[in-house]
Write a protein that holds these residues in place. Sequence first.
Motif, mmCIF file in Angstrom:
data_model
loop_
_atom_site.group_PDB
_atom_site.id
_atom_site.type_symbol
_atom_site.label_atom_id
_atom_site.label_comp_id
_atom_site.label_asym_id
_atom_site.label_seq_id
_atom_site.Cartn_x
_atom_site.Cartn_y
_atom_site.Cartn_z
ATOM 1 N N LYS A 272 -8.017 -26.073 0.792
ATOM 2 C CA LYS A 272 -8.705 -27.212 0.189
ATOM 3 C C LYS A 272 -9.804 -26.753 -0.761
ATOM 4 O O LYS A 272 -10.040 -27.368 -1.809
ATOM 5 N N LYS B 15 -4.454 -25.237 -7.687
ATOM 6 C CA LYS B 15 -3.784 -26.465 -7.283
ATOM 7 C C LYS B 15 -2.766 -26.155 -6.193
ATOM 8 O O LYS B 15 -2.120 -25.112 -6.205
ATOM 9 N N MET B 16 -2.623 -27.098 -5.253
ATOM 10 C CA MET B 16 -1.727 -26.890 -4.120
ATOM 11 C C MET B 16 -0.291 -26.652 -4.582
ATOM 12 O O MET B 16 0.427 -25.818 -4.018
ATOM 13 N N LYS B 17 0.123 -27.373 -5.608
ATOM 14 C CA LYS B 17 1.483 -27.222 -6.126
ATOM 15 C C LYS B 17 1.734 -25.788 -6.577
ATOM 16 O O LYS B 17 2.809 -25.225 -6.337
ATOM 17 N N TYR B 18 0.735 -25.192 -7.224
ATOM 18 C CA TYR B 18 0.853 -23.810 -7.703
ATOM 19 C C TYR B 18 0.935 -22.841 -6.530
ATOM 20 O O TYR B 18 1.753 -21.914 -6.531
ATOM 21 N N ASN C 78 -2.854 -24.633 -13.851
ATOM 22 C CA ASN C 78 -2.650 -24.308 -12.439
ATOM 23 C C ASN C 78 -3.951 -24.198 -11.649
ATOM 24 O O ASN C 78 -3.933 -23.843 -10.472
ATOM 25 N N VAL D 263 -7.745 -25.886 -10.391
ATOM 26 C CA VAL D 263 -8.604 -27.053 -10.220
ATOM 27 C C VAL D 263 -9.891 -26.759 -10.980
ATOM 28 O O VAL D 263 -10.494 -25.701 -10.806
ATOM 29 N N HIS D 264 -10.312 -27.682 -11.833
ATOM 30 C CA HIS D 264 -11.511 -27.448 -12.639
ATOM 31 C C HIS D 264 -12.757 -27.591 -11.763
ATOM 32 O O HIS D 264 -13.102 -28.691 -11.329
#
Length: 207
Positions: A20, A25-28, A153, A155-156
């Motif tokens: 978390k 990103k979780m998808k990546y 890919n 999260v900012h």
Amino acid sequence: MILEIKNYIKISNSIDEILKNSPFKMKYIIEKSGISEPTFFRKMKEKKFLPEELLRIAEIIEPEENSKEDILKAIQEGLKDVKNGRIHDHKTVMNEAKERLAKKRNEYIFWTNRSKSDLENLEDFLIEKWGFKVVEDFYEILERKISLLENGNLVHQKYEDTDFHKLLVTKHNYIIYEIAADQINLLHMINNFRNPDDNYNLITKRS
């Protein structure tokens, strides 16, 4: 052995929080792990990742940790090169590294003059302290991070209370950037050795 087992249990039990808080990103992460999405979420919920799966995930979300051994190895190889007379001139080494990085510069990623200047100063520092080979390896790490940013890919992550974002390059360096309408502007490269307040003041005054 007992300590290793305890550490494994601790990481396994907190893997959901670790993921978390990851900048990726979780998808990546799922894609790179090679685990199917349903299986990944089930294992995360049940905290039942295998040790080798946790290792694979760690290498994805903390690539800078994986790079430490590469950098140390590069230092050792550089010392051997000097000892054996295999020395490349500064201009050749830097041109090769910068050519690779230039390929990452396009209409979507824009380097400001300030960020270019910061990078040049960092380059000089690394050469003085560690030598050319470490600088080349740093550029390779930087290229990978820029590619992740470019491909969406990451999260900012916000930088302090500003409208800027931060990207961890190595343990010691961040890129500060802003998201414009149709591009990402790289504003600064900051050194984590410097006092955080000094970094903050430097960035907010310049920007």
